[in-house]
Design a protein around this motif. Structure first.
Motif, mmCIF file in Angstrom:
data_model
loop_
_atom_site.group_PDB
_atom_site.id
_atom_site.type_symbol
_atom_site.label_atom_id
_atom_site.label_comp_id
_atom_site.label_asym_id
_atom_site.label_seq_id
_atom_site.Cartn_x
_atom_site.Cartn_y
_atom_site.Cartn_z
ATOM 1 N N ILE A 137 -13.604 33.201 -19.367
ATOM 2 C CA ILE A 137 -13.160 33.935 -18.182
ATOM 3 C C ILE A 137 -11.662 34.163 -18.308
ATOM 4 O O ILE A 137 -10.881 33.204 -18.375
ATOM 5 N N ASN A 138 -11.261 35.423 -18.355
ATOM 6 C CA ASN A 138 -9.851 35.751 -18.516
ATOM 7 C C ASN A 138 -9.133 35.658 -17.166
ATOM 8 O O ASN A 138 -8.725 36.662 -16.570
ATOM 9 N N HIS A 139 -9.013 34.430 -16.708
ATOM 10 C CA HIS A 139 -8.357 34.148 -15.426
ATOM 11 C C HIS A 139 -7.998 32.676 -15.397
ATOM 12 O O HIS A 139 -8.393 31.911 -16.288
ATOM 13 N N SER A 188 -13.849 38.473 -12.238
ATOM 14 C CA SER A 188 -13.758 38.013 -13.624
ATOM 15 C C SER A 188 -15.072 37.375 -14.077
ATOM 16 O O SER A 188 -15.474 37.537 -15.232
ATOM 17 N N LYS A 239 -17.736 39.979 -15.047
ATOM 18 C CA LYS A 239 -17.547 40.651 -16.337
ATOM 19 C C LYS A 239 -18.367 40.000 -17.454
ATOM 20 O O LYS A 239 -18.559 40.605 -18.514
ATOM 21 N N GLU A 242 -5.557 42.949 -16.411
ATOM 22 C CA GLU A 242 -5.968 41.586 -16.059
ATOM 23 C C GLU A 242 -4.786 40.656 -15.826
ATOM 24 O O GLU A 242 -4.836 39.785 -14.959
#
Length: 313
Positions: free
Chosen positions: A173-175, A182, A185, A267
Motif C-alpha cells: 500500500i503506497n501510503h 489506497s 488500488k 500519491e
C-alpha cells in the motif's frame, strides 16, 4: 468472502519514499507532534472534566472533538512511526481493515461534530437569551450520539464493501496507513461501486455539512457586525475566524481528496494532505478551539495550582 481474506494475510505500508536519514528526522518530528497532540487534547479533557465551570454544552462538544483527535492520532501515527524505523514491517489484513474502519469513523464523526459546534455557536451568538432553552443537555447528548453513530455506520458500509472484494499482489500500500482509496488500488476486480459510494458519502458528509457550517458562520458574522462594543466585536471575530479557518482546511482537503479528479493528485501529494488529518489537525485543534480560550486557560491554571498546593500540603 472467506477465500478472498485467506489469499491476503498482510500488507506492507510503503510510507514515505525517502532516505534513512530523512526518515529518522521525520520520526523525531512526528513523535513530537504526536506527544503534543496527546498532551494538548488530554489537557482539554482534564480541564473540562475537573472544572464544573466548563460543564456547558460548548465544552461538552469540545470534549468530544478532543476524544476524536486523540483517537485519530492513536489510530494512524504509531504505525507510521514504526514504518519510519522499519519500512518492511507488515500490517495484518485484519489490522489494516480495522485501521481503515477507525479512520473513517473518526473522520466522519468529526465532520458532524464541527456542524454541531457551529450550530451551538450560532445559537449562543445570534440567540443568547434563548440559548439555554434551545441547546438543552438532552439535545447535546442526542447530537453527540447521532454524530458518533452516523460516523460508525457509514464507515461500516465502506468496510463491508471492501471485504467482499478479492485482492491481488503485490500487497504493498503506497501510503503511511490503510487509507481506503489506497487499499482499493490492490483489488483485482472493478471497484466502480466502491468509488460511487465514496463520492455519494462525500456529498452527504462533506458538502452538506460544509454548507450548514458556512450558513451558521454567515449568520454569526452578521450578528458580530451588530455588536456595539469594538472590543467585543474584535474578540468574537477573532474566535470565529480561527474556527472557520480550521473548518475550511478540514473540509477543503477532504473534498479535494475524495471528490476531485484523481489524476490531478499524485500519491506523494495525497500523503501530505492526509498528514493534516493524522497529525496537524489533531495537534492544532486544542490551540484553535480551546487553549486560546480564557475559560480553559483559567481552568488549567486552577488545576495546576490545586495540584501544587496538594503536594506542598
Amino acid at each position: 468472502m472467506g477465500e478472498n481474506q485467506m489469499s491476503v494475510t498482510e500488507f506492507i505500508l510503503l510510507g514515505f519514499c525517502l532516505g534513512p536519514r530523512m526518515q529518522l528526522l521525520l520520526f523525531g518530528i512526528f513523535s513530537l507532534f504526536y506527544a503534543f497532540t496527546l498532551l494538548g487534547n488530554g489537557a482539554i479533557l482534564g480541564s473540562i472534566f475537573l472544572d464544573p465551570r466548563l460543564h456547558t454544552p460548548m465544552y461538552f462538544f469540545l470534549s468530544h472533538l478532543a476524544i476524536v483527535d486523540i483517537a485519530y492520532a492513536c489510530n494512524t501515527v504509531p504505525q507510521m512511526l514504526v514504518n519510519l524505523l522499519s519500512p518492511t514491517t507488515p500490517i495484518s489484513f485484519a489490522g489494516c481493515i480495522t485501521q481503515t474502519f477507525l479512520f473513517l469513523t473518526f473522520a466522519l464523526t468529526e465532520c458532524l461534530l464541527l456542524v454541531v459546534m457551529s450550530y451551538d455557536r450560532y445559537v449562543a451568538i445570534c440567540h443568547p437569551l434563548r440559548y439555554s432553552a434551545i441547546v438543552s443537555w438532552r439535545l447535546c447528548i442526542t447530537l453527540a450520539i447521532t454524530s458518533w453513530s452516523c460516523g460508525s455506520l457509514l464507515a461500516l458500509v465502506h468496510v463491508s464493501l471492501i471485504l467482499r472484494l478479492p485482492f491481488c499482489g503485490p500487497h504493498e500500500i503506497n501510503h503511511f496507513f490503510c487509507e481506503i482509496l489506497s487499499v482499493l488500488k490492490l483489488v483485482c476486480v472493478d471497484t466502480r461501486l466502491n468509488h460511487v459510494v465514496i463520492f455519494a458519502a462525500s456529498v452527504f458528509i462533506l458538502v452538506g455539512p460544509l454548507c450548514l457550517v458556512l450558513v451558521s458562520y454567515t449568520c454569526i458574522l452578521f450578528a458580530i457586525l451588530r455588536i456595539q462594543s469594538g472590543e467585543g466585536r474584535r474578540k468574537a471575530f477573532s474566535t470565529c475566524s480561527s474556527h472557520l479557518c480550521m473548518v475550511g482546511l478540514f473540509f477543503g482537503s477532504a473534498i479535494v481528496m475524495y471528490m476531485g479528479p484523481k489524476s490531478s493528485h499524485p500519491e506523494e501529494q495525497q500523503k501530505v494532505l492526509f498528514l493534516f488529518y493524522s497529525i496537524f489537525n489533531p495537534m492544532l485543534n486544542p490551540l484553535i478551539y480551546s487553549l486560546r480560550n480564557a475559560e480553559v486557560k483559567g481552568a488549567l491554571w486552577r488545576a495546576l495550582c490545586k495540584e501544587s498546593h496538594s503536594r506542598l500540603g
